[in-house]
Write an enzyme that holds these catalytic residues in place. Structure first.
Site, PDB file in Angstrom:
ATOM      1  N   GLU A  47      -2.287  21.284 -14.427  1.00  0.00           N
ATOM      2  CA  GLU A  47      -1.611  21.460 -15.709  1.00  0.00           C
ATOM      3  C   GLU A  47      -0.106  21.518 -15.477  1.00  0.00           C
ATOM      4  O   GLU A  47       0.373  22.346 -14.694  1.00  0.00           O
ATOM      5  CB  GLU A  47      -2.058  22.735 -16.419  1.00  0.00           C
ATOM      6  CG  GLU A  47      -1.379  22.884 -17.784  1.00  0.00           C
ATOM      7  CD  GLU A  47      -1.528  24.258 -18.430  1.00  0.00           C
ATOM      8  OE1 GLU A  47      -1.029  24.420 -19.559  1.00  0.00           O
ATOM      9  OE2 GLU A  47      -2.115  25.159 -17.805  1.00  0.00           O
ATOM     10  N   ASP A  72       4.784  25.081 -12.711  1.00  0.00           N
ATOM     11  CA  ASP A  72       5.914  25.515 -13.530  1.00  0.00           C
ATOM     12  C   ASP A  72       7.019  25.992 -12.589  1.00  0.00           C
ATOM     13  O   ASP A  72       6.735  26.405 -11.464  1.00  0.00           O
ATOM     14  CB  ASP A  72       5.508  26.648 -14.487  1.00  0.00           C
ATOM     15  CG  ASP A  72       6.389  26.711 -15.727  1.00  0.00           C
ATOM     16  OD1 ASP A  72       7.574  27.075 -15.588  1.00  0.00           O
ATOM     17  OD2 ASP A  72       5.910  26.393 -16.833  1.00  0.00           O
ATOM     18  N   ASP A 121       8.428  20.413 -23.626  1.00  0.00           N
ATOM     19  CA  ASP A 121       9.665  20.283 -24.407  1.00  0.00           C
ATOM     20  C   ASP A 121       9.719  18.862 -24.957  1.00  0.00           C
ATOM     21  O   ASP A 121       9.613  17.893 -24.201  1.00  0.00           O
ATOM     22  CB  ASP A 121      10.864  20.553 -23.502  1.00  0.00           C
ATOM     23  CG  ASP A 121      12.166  20.703 -24.271  1.00  0.00           C
ATOM     24  OD1 ASP A 121      12.366  19.957 -25.250  1.00  0.00           O
ATOM     25  OD2 ASP A 121      12.989  21.540 -23.874  1.00  0.00           O
ATOM     26  N   ASP A 157       2.491  20.003 -30.577  1.00  0.00           N
ATOM     27  CA  ASP A 157       2.627  20.234 -32.018  1.00  0.00           C
ATOM     28  C   ASP A 157       3.681  19.310 -32.602  1.00  0.00           C
ATOM     29  O   ASP A 157       3.813  19.205 -33.821  1.00  0.00           O
ATOM     30  CB  ASP A 157       3.064  21.681 -32.272  1.00  0.00           C
ATOM     31  CG  ASP A 157       4.490  21.908 -31.797  1.00  0.00           C
ATOM     32  OD1 ASP A 157       4.735  21.726 -30.584  1.00  0.00           O
ATOM     33  OD2 ASP A 157       5.370  22.238 -32.621  1.00  0.00           O
TER      34      ASP A 157
END
Length: 219
Positions: A47, A72, A121, A157
């Site tokens: 991920e 990350d 982002d 989204d």
């Protein structure tokens, strides 16, 4: 820097499921995730921009026969997922602290079975296109790292980013789109994700934002 953040960084240094600069495995893990980190031959699922690792850990709970790696750069975020995985005894979870642009430094050709890009982002300005995790630059980086049967999942989204990605994928002859929807929670695909949500996904959903989803592979 706050005391809590310093404590989290210290625990990251001690936690075996965190791979980061300063640890011996950071320089040698490429091509050796199954052998060195997980000590098994299970498929590897990665991920990107995993944040606190809610999705990485959630998938690991549901699929114990697969290995999951959250990537990350924020150590204080990774700490959360790392700690939960340790508390729950999940041996099939690890976190890699690095910039996503450096992914090829940590995975060998065809080492990854599935890739998740969750709520990245959107970088909406045209001049920032190369920074989008679904831009041609990043797609070319992912391509050799995935197994021939490997798939990429993308959730967002942001309608602009989703439409950009869908149009880009449709324009390429080396990509097959396996699924796509502008309203994930009203689609046939939602049950496949077992209700697992990232922190950002929950925020967006609670605000009434429709979640978009894409699944594709290279051919």
């Amino acid at each position: 820097m706050g005391r809590n953040k310093l404590q989290r960084f210290k625990e990251n240094e001690e936690n075996r499921n965190v791979i980061q600069a300063g640890k011996p495995t950071f320089e040698t893990i490429k091509g050796n995730w199954n052998k060195v980190q997980f000590e098994n031959d299970q498929p590897i699922v990665v991920e990107l921009a995993c944040g606190r690792g809610e999705f990485t850990v959630g998938l690991a709970r549901e699929y114990p026969a697969q290995n999951f790696i959250g990537v990350d750069i924020k150590g204080s975020r990774i700490w959360k997922g790392s700690t939960i995985a340790i508390q729950e005894g999940l041996q099939n979870v690890a976190f890699l602290r690095t910039q996503i642009q450096q992914l090829s430094d940590f995975f060998s050709v065809e080492e990854i079975s599935e890739l998740w890009i969750t709520f990245p982002d959107p970088f909406p300005r045209d001049g920032d296109e190369k920074r989008r995790l679904t831009s041609p630059k990043f797609l070319e980086m992912y391509k050799p790292l995935l197994k021939s049967s490997g798939v990429i999942h993308f959730k967002t989204d942001n309608t602009g980013l989703f439409d950009y990605t869908l149009e880009l994928l449709q324009s390429r002859n080396d990509i097959e789109i396996l699924a796509h929807t502008h309203d994930f929670y009203q689609s046939e695909y939602k049950d496949d994700h077992h209700g697992i949500q990232t922190r950002y996904e929950k925020i967006f959903s609670d605000k009434g934002e429709k979640i978009k989803y894409l699944k594709f592979k290279f051919v």
